[in-house]
Motif scaffolding. Structure first.
Motif, PDB file in Angstrom:
ATOM      1  N   ASP A  42       0.823  -1.214   0.000  1.00 37.21           N
ATOM      2  CA  ASP A  42       0.000   0.000   0.000  1.00 37.21           C
ATOM      3  C   ASP A  42       0.861   1.270   0.000  1.00 37.21           C
ATOM      4  O   ASP A  42       0.519   2.264   0.641  1.00 37.21           O
ATOM      5  CB  ASP A  42      -0.965   0.029   1.201  1.00 37.21           C
ATOM      6  N   VAL A  43       1.989   1.226  -0.702  1.00 40.30           N
ATOM      7  CA  VAL A  43       2.859   2.399  -0.796  1.00 40.30           C
ATOM      8  C   VAL A  43       2.200   3.385  -1.761  1.00 40.30           C
ATOM      9  O   VAL A  43       1.925   3.025  -2.910  1.00 40.30           O
ATOM     10  CB  VAL A  43       4.274   2.010  -1.291  1.00 40.30           C
ATOM     11  N   PRO A  44       1.927   4.613  -1.323  1.00 40.53           N
ATOM     12  CA  PRO A  44       1.274   5.593  -2.198  1.00 40.53           C
ATOM     13  C   PRO A  44       2.149   5.943  -3.407  1.00 40.53           C
ATOM     14  O   PRO A  44       3.380   5.923  -3.308  1.00 40.53           O
ATOM     15  CB  PRO A  44       1.099   6.827  -1.303  1.00 40.53           C
ATOM     16  N   GLY A  46       4.409   7.737  -5.903  1.00 39.75           N
ATOM     17  CA  GLY A  46       5.393   8.801  -5.699  1.00 39.75           C
ATOM     18  C   GLY A  46       6.145   8.726  -4.384  1.00 39.75           C
ATOM     19  O   GLY A  46       7.086   9.484  -4.171  1.00 39.75           O
ATOM     20  N   ALA A  47       5.739   7.832  -3.491  1.00 42.58           N
ATOM     21  CA  ALA A  47       6.409   7.725  -2.184  1.00 42.58           C
ATOM     22  C   ALA A  47       7.733   6.983  -2.318  1.00 42.58           C
ATOM     23  O   ALA A  47       7.931   6.171  -3.210  1.00 42.58           O
ATOM     24  CB  ALA A  47       5.509   6.999  -1.188  1.00 42.58           C
ATOM     25  N   GLU A  48       8.653   7.294  -1.403  1.00 46.70           N
ATOM     26  CA  GLU A  48       9.930   6.594  -1.312  1.00 46.70           C
ATOM     27  C   GLU A  48      10.019   5.922   0.038  1.00 46.70           C
ATOM     28  O   GLU A  48       9.499   6.418   1.034  1.00 46.70           O
ATOM     29  CB  GLU A  48      11.093   7.572  -1.484  1.00 46.70           C
ATOM     30  N   ARG A  49      10.684   4.773   0.060  1.00 44.77           N
ATOM     31  CA  ARG A  49      10.873   4.036   1.306  1.00 44.77           C
ATOM     32  C   ARG A  49      12.365   3.798   1.494  1.00 44.77           C
ATOM     33  O   ARG A  49      13.166   4.113   0.637  1.00 44.77           O
ATOM     34  CB  ARG A  49      10.131   2.692   1.260  1.00 44.77           C
ATOM     35  N   ASP A  99      17.654   3.110  -1.169  1.00 43.25           N
ATOM     36  CA  ASP A  99      16.424   3.865  -1.372  1.00 43.25           C
ATOM     37  C   ASP A  99      15.508   3.048  -2.270  1.00 43.25           C
ATOM     38  O   ASP A  99      15.962   2.472  -3.264  1.00 43.25           O
ATOM     39  CB  ASP A  99      16.705   5.212  -2.057  1.00 43.25           C
ATOM     40  N   ASN A 101      11.979   3.270  -4.594  1.00 39.34           N
ATOM     41  CA  ASN A 101      11.018   4.200  -5.174  1.00 39.34           C
ATOM     42  C   ASN A 101      10.392   3.571  -6.412  1.00 39.34           C
ATOM     43  O   ASN A 101      10.633   2.407  -6.720  1.00 39.34           O
ATOM     44  CB  ASN A 101      11.658   5.560  -5.483  1.00 39.34           C
TER      45      ASN A 101
END
Length: 137
Positions: A42-44, A46-49, A99, A101
């Protein structure tokens, strides 16, 4: 360089018209004993983790569903891996900044880790990570 130790591991696949199966075994397919498993979902858009490095932890990243990019940085160079197959695992060794993405809709990223969660193992500041890399060279 540690970045050269990071690599895609081709996981076993059993293909069947009813659905395919992939399995992982510590010591055979995963180059470390597995002590923790977690997953991102459920990563929105444009989000980065991630956005951190580890002092001692080894990890294996698998795109269980969908796709994402993993950008690895060893303090000297970077390399981007596009993960989009559930039968590929990206092995990431210690002292690598990572990173994540470019998550596709509905993607699931599973991570196998060599140790239990320990906040003291993290580099959360990129400059601090770079200083540690230079000090260990």
């Amino acid at each position: 360089m540690p970045l050269n130790d990071c690599r895609i591991i081709d996981l076993p696949r059993i293909q069947d018209p009813r659905g395919n199966l992939t399995f992982l075994e510590a010591g055979r397919h995963v180059p470390f004993d597995i002590k923790r498993v977690f997953y991102l979902y459920d990563v929105p858009g444009g989000a980065e983790r991630a956005g951190h490095g580890h002092k001692k932890l080894c990890q294996l990243f698998v795109a269980m569903s969908g796709s994402f990019d993993m950008i690895l940085d060893d303090g000297y160079k970077t390399k981007t891996f596009h993960l989009n197959r559930s039968y590929y695992g990206l092995y990431v060794c210690p002292m690598i900044w990572g990173d994540l993405n470019n998550f596709s809709s509905g993607s699931v990223c599973m991570v196998l880790a060599s140790d239990y969660y320990d906040e003291s193992d993290y580099y959360r500041d990129h400059n601090e990570f770079l200083q540690a890399v230079k000090a260990n060279s």
